[in-house]
Design a protein around this motif. Sequence first.
Motif, PDB file in Angstrom:
ATOM      1  N   MET A  42       0.840  -1.195   0.000  1.00 30.05           N
ATOM      2  CA  MET A  42       0.000   0.000   0.000  1.00 30.05           C
ATOM      3  C   MET A  42       0.879   1.250   0.000  1.00 30.05           C
ATOM      4  SD  MET A  42      -3.055   0.969   2.710  1.00 30.05           S
ATOM      5  CE  MET A  42      -3.814  -0.629   2.509  1.00 30.05           C
ATOM      6  N   ARG A  43       0.452   2.287  -0.692  1.00 28.63           N
ATOM      7  CA  ARG A  43       1.185   3.551  -0.722  1.00 28.63           C
ATOM      8  C   ARG A  43       0.675   4.427   0.424  1.00 28.63           C
ATOM      9  NH1 ARG A  43       3.825   4.623  -5.346  1.00 28.63           N
ATOM     10  NH2 ARG A  43       3.492   6.868  -5.222  1.00 28.63           N
ATOM     11  N   SER A  76       7.177   1.115   6.517  1.00 27.63           N
ATOM     12  CA  SER A  76       8.122   0.692   5.485  1.00 27.63           C
ATOM     13  C   SER A  76       8.599  -0.728   5.750  1.00 27.63           C
ATOM     14  CB  SER A  76       9.308   1.659   5.444  1.00 27.63           C
ATOM     15  OG  SER A  76      10.293   1.245   4.526  1.00 27.63           O
ATOM     16  N   ASP A  77       8.901  -1.035   7.003  1.00 24.40           N
ATOM     17  CA  ASP A  77       9.376  -2.355   7.385  1.00 24.40           C
ATOM     18  C   ASP A  77       8.294  -3.418   7.226  1.00 24.40           C
ATOM     19  OD1 ASP A  77      11.661  -3.750   8.201  1.00 24.40           O
ATOM     20  OD2 ASP A  77      11.034  -3.793  10.300  1.00 24.40           O
ATOM     21  N   SER A  78       7.030  -2.977   7.193  1.00 22.72           N
ATOM     22  CA  SER A  78       5.902  -3.896   7.022  1.00 22.72           C
ATOM     23  C   SER A  78       5.534  -4.096   5.559  1.00 22.72           C
ATOM     24  CB  SER A  78       4.686  -3.370   7.794  1.00 22.72           C
ATOM     25  OG  SER A  78       4.965  -3.258   9.172  1.00 22.72           O
ATOM     26  N   GLY A  79       6.336  -3.522   4.651  1.00 26.15           N
ATOM     27  CA  GLY A  79       6.132  -3.750   3.235  1.00 26.15           C
ATOM     28  C   GLY A  79       5.365  -2.677   2.499  1.00 26.15           C
ATOM     29  N   HIS A  80       5.058  -1.561   3.152  1.00 26.86           N
ATOM     30  CA  HIS A  80       4.309  -0.497   2.498  1.00 26.86           C
ATOM     31  C   HIS A  80       5.263   0.495   1.825  1.00 26.86           C
ATOM     32  CE1 HIS A  80       0.566  -1.877   4.227  1.00 26.86           C
ATOM     33  NE2 HIS A  80       1.132  -1.928   5.415  1.00 26.86           N
ATOM     34  N   PHE A 127       2.327  11.620  -5.377  1.00 30.09           N
ATOM     35  CA  PHE A 127       2.578  10.354  -4.674  1.00 30.09           C
ATOM     36  C   PHE A 127       1.416   9.372  -4.806  1.00 30.09           C
ATOM     37  CE2 PHE A 127       2.767   7.691  -0.773  1.00 30.09           C
ATOM     38  CZ  PHE A 127       3.974   7.052  -1.049  1.00 30.09           C
ATOM     39  N   GLN A 128       0.214   9.899  -4.984  1.00 31.11           N
ATOM     40  CA  GLN A 128      -0.994   9.076  -5.142  1.00 31.11           C
ATOM     41  C   GLN A 128      -1.162   8.076  -3.989  1.00 31.11           C
ATOM     42  OE1 GLN A 128      -0.701   7.331  -9.065  1.00 31.11           O
ATOM     43  NE2 GLN A 128      -1.100   9.268 -10.093  1.00 31.11           N
ATOM     44  N   PRO A 129      -1.262   8.585  -2.767  1.00 27.58           N
ATOM     45  CA  PRO A 129      -1.365   7.668  -1.625  1.00 27.58           C
ATOM     46  C   PRO A 129      -2.702   6.940  -1.581  1.00 27.58           C
ATOM     47  CG  PRO A 129      -1.763   9.926  -0.922  1.00 27.58           C
ATOM     48  CD  PRO A 129      -1.331   9.996  -2.361  1.00 27.58           C
ATOM     49  N   ILE A 142      -9.009   7.725  -0.700  1.00 27.51           N
ATOM     50  CA  ILE A 142      -7.870   7.713   0.219  1.00 27.51           C
ATOM     51  C   ILE A 142      -8.387   7.556   1.651  1.00 27.51           C
ATOM     52  CG2 ILE A 142      -5.949   9.051   1.176  1.00 27.51           C
ATOM     53  CD1 ILE A 142      -5.800  10.516  -1.528  1.00 27.51           C
ATOM     54  N   HIS A 143      -7.748   6.674   2.402  1.00 24.34           N
ATOM     55  CA  HIS A 143      -8.125   6.476   3.809  1.00 24.34           C
ATOM     56  C   HIS A 143      -7.234   7.342   4.687  1.00 24.34           C
ATOM     57  CE1 HIS A 143      -7.930   3.688   7.580  1.00 24.34           C
ATOM     58  NE2 HIS A 143      -8.899   4.585   7.710  1.00 24.34           N
TER      59      HIS A 143
END
Length: 385
Positions: free
Chosen positions: A1-2, A21-25, A88-90, A137-138
């Motif tokens: 997820m971004r 970041s460490d969780s893969g996002h 960035f398109q989060p 966006i959440h």
Amino acid sequence: MRVLVLGGDGYLGWPTALHLSDSGHETAVLDNFARRGYDRELGVQSLVPIEDLDTRIAAWEEISGQHIAAYVGDLLDADFVYRVLREFQPEAIVHFAEQRAAPYSMIDRQHAVYTQQNNVVGTLNLMYAMAEIDPSIHLVKLGTMGEYGTPNIDIEEGWLEVEHNGRKDRMLYPKKPGSFYHLSKVHDSHNLEFGCRVWGLRVTDLNQGVVYGQQTPQTARDSRLATRLDYDAVFGTVLNRFVIQAVLGEPLTVYGAGGQTRGLLDIRDTVECIRLAVESPADAGEFRVFNQMTESYSVSQIAEKVAEAFPGPVQVDHLDNPRVEQAEHYYNVKHTGLVGLGLQPHLLSETLIESLIDIVAANKDRVDVDALLPTVRWQGGLKTT
């Protein structure tokens, strides 16, 4: 997820960005470095030395292989906010980018106005950018348990079922904030609920308790990744301040009788709460509220826990309370939502306090003892004739 972390250079924003970041996002941070500016204004510094944002990001990439993008700018600049969201398109935004200290907001009129403008207008700019660019966006917004105050009834998670004159409705839990900072958070909550109800935004409002601690599994991997540890009477939290005073042989400064009770949580739980909320988003049009705390203690009880964990003698001094607040009060908070998402809390223990004592002992030469004593009084910013 971004995921875009606003206030990503701050005490909680930086370790949250690392945890995500460490969780893969795919993570980016945005900051205007106002928090560092408050240190210069007040003449204080983080007890633990912290690197600049560029050094932090480079160190994380070196250690983890993960890149964190950075945007430098202010949420009060609407054009900047729109540009970042388009670029960035989060898929999710974590919002820490607000002035966070009650004492700072109570210094005088200028600081009260600044706090309200910075927090409320910045969030409004963000809401409009989300609504116009991508309402899906959440937003995970950091509120505060201080929005509720200390009512003489149980505190529910954001909403209250009310029966009045034979009719029932569900409404936002009544708020009784204790400072202009806490008032700004109330305004945010009402504005965000409106945005969900009218524009179909999706928002999780995390009413956070007092956070203690300084290390997460990610920040502990390298000294360049350290987050700040505030101890002064304006930005420092009570447990951190008590530990520092114990290490220095200074009396623990309890305001009033110490019967004020607050919700607390470990910094490791803070970053995990954010991850859980990001990965389980609110529905479109939903204003979801979680009370982000794990346990509650009075100020006197916190002082007792520090005294028990510290290996030497500890003295407690009771000061006149600079704040206007109830000395004793009922406090029962519902906080099951995040546990339901999978949070496994770290509860306050002597082991945790001892680890904090070690961190403080290694940096005690950086303490300005005068900064530990309160200088801001809730009625001190008023000018009378």
